[in-house]
Design an enzyme around this catalytic site. Structure first.
Site, PDB file in Angstrom:
ATOM      1  N   ASP A 132     -15.616   8.878  -9.096  1.00 60.52           N
ATOM      2  CA  ASP A 132     -15.456   8.152  -7.870  1.00 60.52           C
ATOM      3  C   ASP A 132     -16.718   8.399  -6.804  1.00 60.52           C
ATOM      4  O   ASP A 132     -17.706   9.208  -6.909  1.00 60.52           O
ATOM      5  CB  ASP A 132     -14.446   9.005  -7.144  1.00 60.52           C
ATOM      6  N   ASP A 151     -10.461   1.635  -8.619  1.00 56.43           N
ATOM      7  CA  ASP A 151      -9.192   1.901  -7.538  1.00 56.43           C
ATOM      8  C   ASP A 151      -9.072   0.525  -6.585  1.00 56.43           C
ATOM      9  O   ASP A 151      -8.115   0.337  -6.208  1.00 56.43           O
ATOM     10  CB  ASP A 151      -9.535   3.066  -6.870  1.00 56.43           C
TER      11      ASP A 151
END
EC number: 3.4.23.36
Length: 172
Positions: A132, A151
């Protein structure tokens, strides 16, 4: 232009274009997701942050859990669990795409979700965690969980799915 836009996001069947456009969209999501993750990992060290704006940083983090870091502190079983969930979800999405290939908005949603799911499954298999790096925050409010392109695609796909369902219900 308006006609093309309407056709692109129409939720009614428009002939049997098949699954290829939807698989292509998923492939583009996977490609962008993986290229951005590779670039961030080559440029940053773990937890390094680069301020971009007053509300956004690029910050390299790893997530072994689910959305929002849920189960991130577990001993490792979640890697296999979420990999299996991702693979099963992709299988179900392929089934839905085959059955509803002409429902454009619905399939856009599914293709985005599938591309994001595969992008995160690739991370879990290759690294044991999801990479991330997109970090938003608001002063006085706090940090949002750090996330990635996969995401974003999953959230956008979920939003399109909800919008498509609301349009379908309102038509009836």
């Amino acid at each position: 232009m308006a006609t093309k836009k309407k056709q692109l996001f129409s939720s009614t069947p428009q002939g049997g274009s098949g699954m290829m456009p939807w698989l292509g969209i998923a492939a583009i999501v996977i490609l962008i997701d993986q290229l951005t993750k590779i670039a961030i990992q080559k440029t940053f060290v773990f937890r390094e942050a680069k301020v971009i704006t007053s509300f956004f940083n690029l910050t390299l983090t790893y997530n072994k859990g689910a959305a929002f870091g849920l189960l991130n502190d577990q001993p490792g079983w979640q890697r296999y669990f979420f990999t299996i969930v991702g693979v099963l979800a992709v299988g179900f999405i392929v089934y839905l795409l085959k059955r509803h290939a002409g429902q454009r908005l619905f399939c856009w949603a599914l293709a985005l979700i599938m591309g994001g799911a595969i992008g995160n499954v690739i991370d879990r298999v290759a690294y044991g965690h999801v990479v991330d790096f997109l970090h938003f925050y608001l002063s006085g409010v706090g940090d949002f969980p750090v996330f990635n392109i996969a995401d974003c695609a999953i959230c956008l796909g979920a939003g399109l799915f909800i919008y498509d369902e609301l349009r379908r219900v309102n038509r009836q």
